[in-house]
Design a protein around this motif. Sequence first.
Motif, mmCIF file in Angstrom:
data_model
loop_
_atom_site.group_PDB
_atom_site.id
_atom_site.type_symbol
_atom_site.label_atom_id
_atom_site.label_comp_id
_atom_site.label_asym_id
_atom_site.label_seq_id
_atom_site.Cartn_x
_atom_site.Cartn_y
_atom_site.Cartn_z
ATOM 1 N N GLY A 45 0.809 -1.209 0.000
ATOM 2 C CA GLY A 45 0.000 0.000 0.000
ATOM 3 C C GLY A 45 0.841 1.255 0.000
ATOM 4 O O GLY A 45 2.032 1.235 0.266
ATOM 5 N N LYS A 46 0.200 2.350 -0.358
ATOM 6 C CA LYS A 46 0.855 3.651 -0.301
ATOM 7 C C LYS A 46 -0.107 4.637 0.315
ATOM 8 O O LYS A 46 -1.324 4.449 0.294
ATOM 9 C CB LYS A 46 1.305 4.091 -1.693
ATOM 10 C CG LYS A 46 0.190 4.282 -2.690
ATOM 11 C CD LYS A 46 0.740 4.712 -4.030
ATOM 12 C CE LYS A 46 -0.408 4.888 -5.012
ATOM 13 N NZ LYS A 46 0.049 5.378 -6.284
ATOM 14 N N SER A 114 4.027 1.812 10.767
ATOM 15 C CA SER A 114 3.615 1.084 9.566
ATOM 16 C C SER A 114 3.323 -0.370 9.914
ATOM 17 O O SER A 114 3.632 -0.842 11.009
ATOM 18 C CB SER A 114 4.689 1.182 8.486
ATOM 19 O OG SER A 114 5.912 0.667 8.955
ATOM 20 N N LYS A 115 2.750 -1.092 8.975
ATOM 21 C CA LYS A 115 2.324 -2.466 9.184
ATOM 22 C C LYS A 115 3.495 -3.320 9.669
ATOM 23 O O LYS A 115 4.583 -3.286 9.114
ATOM 24 C CB LYS A 115 1.761 -3.038 7.884
ATOM 25 C CG LYS A 115 1.199 -4.424 8.042
ATOM 26 C CD LYS A 115 0.532 -4.898 6.775
ATOM 27 C CE LYS A 115 -0.048 -6.280 6.998
ATOM 28 N NZ LYS A 115 -0.835 -6.729 5.862
ATOM 29 N N GLY A 116 3.236 -4.075 10.741
ATOM 30 C CA GLY A 116 4.245 -4.963 11.296
ATOM 31 C C GLY A 116 5.067 -4.359 12.425
ATOM 32 O O GLY A 116 5.815 -5.069 13.101
ATOM 33 N N ASP A 117 4.950 -3.039 12.650
ATOM 34 C CA ASP A 117 5.694 -2.381 13.731
ATOM 35 C C ASP A 117 5.115 -2.782 15.085
ATOM 36 O O ASP A 117 3.907 -2.940 15.236
ATOM 37 C CB ASP A 117 5.627 -0.860 13.606
ATOM 38 C CG ASP A 117 6.465 -0.322 12.461
ATOM 39 O OD1 ASP A 117 7.227 -1.106 11.866
ATOM 40 O OD2 ASP A 117 6.337 0.880 12.166
ATOM 41 N N SER A 127 -3.307 -0.721 28.758
ATOM 42 C CA SER A 127 -2.178 0.158 29.047
ATOM 43 C C SER A 127 -0.914 -0.634 29.383
ATOM 44 O O SER A 127 -0.944 -1.574 30.168
ATOM 45 C CB SER A 127 -2.543 1.084 30.210
ATOM 46 O OG SER A 127 -1.505 1.990 30.452
ATOM 47 N N GLU A 128 0.185 -0.240 28.721
ATOM 48 C CA GLU A 128 1.523 -0.811 28.887
ATOM 49 C C GLU A 128 1.675 -2.220 28.319
ATOM 50 O O GLU A 128 2.681 -2.875 28.559
ATOM 51 C CB GLU A 128 1.967 -0.762 30.351
ATOM 52 C CG GLU A 128 2.045 0.654 30.898
ATOM 53 C CD GLU A 128 2.479 0.704 32.345
ATOM 54 O OE1 GLU A 128 2.995 -0.300 32.866
ATOM 55 O OE2 GLU A 128 2.309 1.775 32.956
ATOM 56 N N LEU A 129 0.710 -2.707 27.547
ATOM 57 C CA LEU A 129 0.848 -3.994 26.876
ATOM 58 C C LEU A 129 1.273 -3.758 25.433
ATOM 59 O O LEU A 129 1.011 -2.706 24.854
ATOM 60 C CB LEU A 129 -0.474 -4.777 26.922
ATOM 61 C CG LEU A 129 -0.953 -5.185 28.317
ATOM 62 C CD1 LEU A 129 -2.315 -5.861 28.232
ATOM 63 C CD2 LEU A 129 0.049 -6.116 28.981
ATOM 64 N N ASP A 130 1.929 -4.753 24.836
ATOM 65 C CA ASP A 130 2.438 -4.612 23.482
ATOM 66 C C ASP A 130 1.532 -5.299 22.469
ATOM 67 O O ASP A 130 0.819 -6.253 22.795
ATOM 68 C CB ASP A 130 3.843 -5.220 23.378
ATOM 69 C CG ASP A 130 4.853 -4.471 24.234
ATOM 70 O OD1 ASP A 130 4.594 -3.316 24.584
ATOM 71 O OD2 ASP A 130 5.914 -5.049 24.525
ATOM 72 N N ALA A 131 1.591 -4.821 21.225
ATOM 73 C CA ALA A 131 0.820 -5.387 20.129
ATOM 74 C C ALA A 131 1.595 -5.145 18.836
ATOM 75 O O ALA A 131 2.661 -4.535 18.842
ATOM 76 C CB ALA A 131 -0.561 -4.757 20.057
ATOM 77 N N ILE A 132 1.062 -5.609 17.726
ATOM 78 C CA ILE A 132 1.657 -5.385 16.413
ATOM 79 C C ILE A 132 0.679 -4.567 15.588
ATOM 80 O O ILE A 132 -0.500 -4.924 15.465
ATOM 81 C CB ILE A 132 1.964 -6.725 15.708
ATOM 82 C CG1 ILE A 132 2.970 -7.520 16.529
ATOM 83 C CG2 ILE A 132 2.490 -6.481 14.295
ATOM 84 C CD1 ILE A 132 3.182 -8.932 16.033
ATOM 85 N N PHE A 133 1.163 -3.446 15.034
ATOM 86 C CA PHE A 133 0.311 -2.569 14.232
ATOM 87 C C PHE A 133 -0.025 -3.259 12.915
ATOM 88 O O PHE A 133 0.843 -3.792 12.237
ATOM 89 C CB PHE A 133 1.030 -1.247 13.963
ATOM 90 C CG PHE A 133 0.187 -0.233 13.242
ATOM 91 C CD1 PHE A 133 -0.711 0.547 13.936
ATOM 92 C CD2 PHE A 133 0.303 -0.068 11.883
ATOM 93 C CE1 PHE A 133 -1.485 1.487 13.284
ATOM 94 C CE2 PHE A 133 -0.469 0.866 11.218
ATOM 95 C CZ PHE A 133 -1.365 1.638 11.922
ATOM 96 N N GLN A 139 -10.794 6.931 10.254
ATOM 97 C CA GLN A 139 -11.478 7.686 11.295
ATOM 98 C C GLN A 139 -10.715 7.696 12.613
ATOM 99 O O GLN A 139 -11.290 7.501 13.666
ATOM 100 C CB GLN A 139 -12.892 7.151 11.459
ATOM 101 C CG GLN A 139 -13.677 7.383 10.197
ATOM 102 C CD GLN A 139 -14.966 6.602 10.167
ATOM 103 O OE1 GLN A 139 -15.283 5.855 11.072
ATOM 104 N NE2 GLN A 139 -15.702 6.775 9.100
ATOM 105 N N GLN A 140 -9.403 7.916 12.513
ATOM 106 C CA GLN A 140 -8.529 8.039 13.678
ATOM 107 C C GLN A 140 -8.544 6.801 14.558
ATOM 108 O O GLN A 140 -8.377 6.880 15.759
ATOM 109 C CB GLN A 140 -8.867 9.297 14.465
ATOM 110 C CG GLN A 140 -8.692 10.536 13.644
ATOM 111 C CD GLN A 140 -9.194 11.778 14.316
ATOM 112 O OE1 GLN A 140 -9.815 11.716 15.358
ATOM 113 N NE2 GLN A 140 -8.921 12.911 13.719
ATOM 114 N N ARG A 141 -8.778 5.654 13.937
ATOM 115 C CA ARG A 141 -8.719 4.383 14.636
ATOM 116 C C ARG A 141 -7.793 3.483 13.837
ATOM 117 O O ARG A 141 -7.476 3.760 12.680
ATOM 118 C CB ARG A 141 -10.112 3.774 14.778
ATOM 119 C CG ARG A 141 -11.005 4.657 15.661
ATOM 120 C CD ARG A 141 -12.280 4.001 16.050
ATOM 121 N NE ARG A 141 -12.162 2.791 16.840
ATOM 122 C CZ ARG A 141 -11.937 2.747 18.152
ATOM 123 N NH1 ARG A 141 -11.752 3.858 18.821
ATOM 124 N NH2 ARG A 141 -11.901 1.601 18.801
ATOM 125 N N CYS A 142 -7.365 2.400 14.454
ATOM 126 C CA CYS A 142 -6.469 1.480 13.766
ATOM 127 C C CYS A 142 -6.719 0.057 14.236
ATOM 128 O O CYS A 142 -7.384 -0.174 15.243
ATOM 129 C CB CYS A 142 -5.015 1.878 13.987
ATOM 130 S SG CYS A 142 -4.479 1.742 15.693
#
Length: 165
Positions: A45-46, A114-117, A127-133, A139-142
């Motif tokens: 994607g771009k 970006s994807k995979g970060d 709060s304070e837990l990790d995930a993968i983007f 709409q300002q959500r992900c």
Amino acid sequence: MKSWYLLFCKPREELRAKQNLALQGVESYLPMIPQQKKSKSSPNGKLVESPLFPNYLFINFDPTEFSVSRIHSTRGASRIVGCREAMTPISDDLLASIKQRVEWHTPEETGAISKGDKVTFIEGPFSELDAIFEQSDSQQRCFVLFNIMGQQKRINVDISSIKAL
């Protein structure tokens, strides 16, 4: 009296309507936001600018000085929303709020992750837990991938509640 109104445009003709109205001296505002678009040539994607409200354009004019029928006959334009007997102007406060939110949603902020970060939650129940983007929506959500009880789940969160690691 000059006021802001909402103009419904023909599909994917917002920019054409904006340009043609500018040639007629009508001020307009088309809120644009960055959006991730995928294609065959670019599977990751771009980042492209897309209208926040597809098919809609905000216009500022005085109906007593500028003919409504000229706006309706402008290339790319369809009709003014709520224009039956009495036109409904849009509050200046509402438009200022939209402008402020669009300015906040800049490409630099969404492009920083970006994807995979790997990201961490800075507020909320995770709060304070990790995930993968995974990806952002318009709409300002992900969407992030989050490990819960040994399974990876996709959840939709507010983009302001995460930061890159």
